[in-house]
Design an enzyme around this catalytic site. Structure first.
Site, PDB file in Angstrom:
ATOM      1  N   HIS A  79      -2.219  -3.273  -0.597  1.00 20.94           N
ATOM      2  CA  HIS A  79      -2.253  -1.887  -1.076  1.00 20.94           C
ATOM      3  C   HIS A  79      -2.006  -0.887   0.044  1.00 20.94           C
ATOM      4  O   HIS A  79      -1.623   0.253  -0.217  1.00 20.94           O
ATOM      5  CB  HIS A  79      -3.594  -1.575  -1.732  1.00 20.94           C
ATOM      6  CG  HIS A  79      -3.898  -2.425  -2.917  1.00 20.94           C
ATOM      7  ND1 HIS A  79      -3.151  -2.387  -4.078  1.00 20.94           N
ATOM      8  CD2 HIS A  79      -4.866  -3.359  -3.129  1.00 20.94           C
ATOM      9  CE1 HIS A  79      -3.649  -3.250  -4.954  1.00 20.94           C
ATOM     10  NE2 HIS A  79      -4.676  -3.853  -4.403  1.00 20.94           N
ATOM     11  N   HIS A 109      -6.613   3.570   7.486  1.00 20.37           N
ATOM     12  CA  HIS A 109      -5.485   3.045   6.723  1.00 20.37           C
ATOM     13  C   HIS A 109      -4.580   4.203   6.317  1.00 20.37           C
ATOM     14  O   HIS A 109      -4.959   5.372   6.453  1.00 20.37           O
ATOM     15  CB  HIS A 109      -5.965   2.271   5.497  1.00 20.37           C
ATOM     16  CG  HIS A 109      -6.777   3.093   4.553  1.00 20.37           C
ATOM     17  ND1 HIS A 109      -8.150   3.212   4.646  1.00 20.37           N
ATOM     18  CD2 HIS A 109      -6.416   3.873   3.498  1.00 20.37           C
ATOM     19  CE1 HIS A 109      -8.592   4.008   3.693  1.00 20.37           C
ATOM     20  NE2 HIS A 109      -7.560   4.429   2.983  1.00 20.37           N
ATOM     21  N   HIS A 111      -1.532   6.184   3.682  1.00 11.34           N
ATOM     22  CA  HIS A 111      -0.975   6.426   2.345  1.00 11.34           C
ATOM     23  C   HIS A 111       0.322   7.200   2.488  1.00 11.34           C
ATOM     24  O   HIS A 111       0.420   8.140   3.282  1.00 11.34           O
ATOM     25  CB  HIS A 111      -1.944   7.236   1.477  1.00 11.34           C
ATOM     26  CG  HIS A 111      -3.224   6.529   1.193  1.00 11.34           C
ATOM     27  ND1 HIS A 111      -3.382   5.668   0.125  1.00 11.34           N
ATOM     28  CD2 HIS A 111      -4.420   6.562   1.839  1.00 11.34           C
ATOM     29  CE1 HIS A 111      -4.620   5.194   0.123  1.00 11.34           C
ATOM     30  NE2 HIS A 111      -5.264   5.721   1.154  1.00 11.34           N
ATOM     31  N   HIS A 128      -6.433   7.819   6.593  1.00 10.46           N
ATOM     32  CA  HIS A 128      -7.843   7.963   6.244  1.00 10.46           C
ATOM     33  C   HIS A 128      -8.682   7.154   7.223  1.00 10.46           C
ATOM     34  O   HIS A 128      -8.486   5.941   7.360  1.00 10.46           O
ATOM     35  CB  HIS A 128      -8.111   7.476   4.814  1.00 10.46           C
ATOM     36  CG  HIS A 128      -7.531   8.358   3.769  1.00 10.46           C
ATOM     37  ND1 HIS A 128      -7.410   7.985   2.439  1.00 10.46           N
ATOM     38  CD2 HIS A 128      -7.034   9.627   3.841  1.00 10.46           C
ATOM     39  CE1 HIS A 128      -6.879   8.976   1.754  1.00 10.46           C
ATOM     40  NE2 HIS A 128      -6.645   9.979   2.583  1.00 10.46           N
ATOM     41  N   THR A 211     -10.487   6.688  -3.083  1.00  7.38           N
ATOM     42  CA  THR A 211      -9.253   6.903  -3.845  1.00  7.38           C
ATOM     43  C   THR A 211      -8.657   5.594  -4.340  1.00  7.38           C
ATOM     44  O   THR A 211      -7.490   5.554  -4.758  1.00  7.38           O
ATOM     45  CB  THR A 211      -8.210   7.644  -2.986  1.00  7.38           C
ATOM     46  OG1 THR A 211      -7.880   6.848  -1.844  1.00  7.38           O
ATOM     47  CG2 THR A 211      -8.755   8.987  -2.535  1.00  7.38           C
ATOM     48  N   THR A 212      -9.437   4.539  -4.294  1.00  9.85           N
ATOM     49  CA  THR A 212      -9.053   3.235  -4.845  1.00  9.85           C
ATOM     50  C   THR A 212     -10.234   2.707  -5.653  1.00  9.85           C
ATOM     51  O   THR A 212     -11.376   3.123  -5.442  1.00  9.85           O
ATOM     52  CB  THR A 212      -8.707   2.236  -3.736  1.00  9.85           C
ATOM     53  OG1 THR A 212      -9.806   2.138  -2.818  1.00  9.85           O
ATOM     54  CG2 THR A 212      -7.458   2.661  -2.978  1.00  9.85           C
TER      55      THR A 212
END
Length: 320
Positions: A79, A109, A111, A128, A211-212
């Site tokens: 992801h 991580h 995005h 993040h 957000t996951t």
């Protein structure tokens, strides 16, 4: 043996449920993702935020301890690309600002496109940095509204060698974790301060969620408002990674009467990108947006308007 144990703990703190979920089926996400009232990310409207001049919510500056030369392992969990700590006794510590107590660094991580937006503007990339309230287990943190603190930093695409600084220590490892089946890299020393905004005291903060999945509403968000610059080659390197699709950002969520505070430093003038840099960042955003579908996030036309004619100085209309 200790390092192995810490890696096991960090794997529990992945914060991305390893189940069959995808970004193009958000309406099927489990947990509180579709029913929560404090969900993230959000579109931060700068003139609707509260300038905390009386330090009611933001009590003093953010304090960063131990963010230089941190031993991390990079991986692809299907992801996102993630860099996680391997030595708990040397983990960086975050405190101050809107936080009550210390928070221990777990991982960062990426995005693409950005998950948060400011005044309707999305950025090509967002990192993040996830922290857990010091002294809590992950299970305990998941049960507290202040269990986690996450710093968000935006990236703009710009030409020039100086733009490579933020990601140049990470870029060489990306090809080794381009596919989720490639496991993880050897540990490396990373200067995390390179990923912080050039003015880390200039930010917005609000109460939100992961957000996951499972989208737990346990996060104090600290979203820095001044982006870093990266090269177009670095941006393409990240966007060519296999994360199950062309993008890995969640759609913007409703604010639902939440208060978004802004630090006093956020009223300073913004760094104004050069026109070529702005255009390059715009094209990068549009390219990814077209792949992802313009129905997600903020409309491409509004992004164009904000990127080409954005405010040079932020207006602080509301004061706490």
């Amino acid at each position: 043996m200790f390092a192995i144990f810490v890696l096991f703990v960090v794997s529990l703190a992945d914060l991305t449920l390893q189940a069959e979920w995808t970004y193009d089926r958000e309406n099927q996400w489990p947990g509180v993702c579709t029913v929560g009232r404090l969900q993230s990310p959000i579109n931060i409207m700068s003139q609707e935020t509260i300038l905390d001049t009386n330090q009611v919510h933001i009590r003093g500056p953010l304090v960063f301890r131990g963010y230089n030369d941190v031993e991390l392992v990079a991986s692809n969990n299907g992801h996102t690309l993630k860099w996680a700590g391997v030595r708990n006794d040397q983990a960086p510590i975050l405190s101050g600002g809107p936080l009550r107590g210390n928070y221990t660094f777990l991982q960062f991580h990426f995005h693409w496109l950005s998950e948060h937006a400011i005044d309707g503007m999305k950025y090509p990339l967002e990192v993040h940095m996830v922290h857990i309230k010091t002294g809590l287990s992950m299970e305990e943190a998941m049960e507290r509204s202040d269990g986690l603190a996450v710093i968000g930093v935006f990236f703009m695409v710009n030409r020039g060698y100086e733009s490579a600084h933020a990601l140049e220590q990470l870029a060489p490892f990306v090809p080794y974790i381009k596919n989720s089946a490639q496991n993880q890299t050897e540990s490396q020393k990373v200067d995390i301060t390179r990923l912080l905004s050039y003015d880390p005291q200039s930010y917005y903060t609000y109460k939100g969620s992961l957000t996951t999945p499972m989208c737990q509403e346990i996060v104090t968000w600290i979203v820095m408002d001044k982006p870093l610059f990266i090269t177009s080659d670095q941006y393409r390197l990240f966007t060519n990674v296999d994360v199950g699709g062309d993008f890995n950002y969640r759609s913007l969520q409703h604010l639902n009467n939440r208060v978004v505070y802004r630090s006093v430093a956020s009223c300073a003038s913004l760094l104004a990108p050069t026109f070529p840099g702005t255009l390059l960042g715009l094209l990068s955003c549009l390219s990814s947006t077209l792949h992802a579908g313009v129905n997600k996030g903020v409309g491409a036309v509004w992004n164009i308007k904000r990127k080409l004619f954005g405010d040079g100085v932020k207006k602080c209309a509301k004061v706490a």
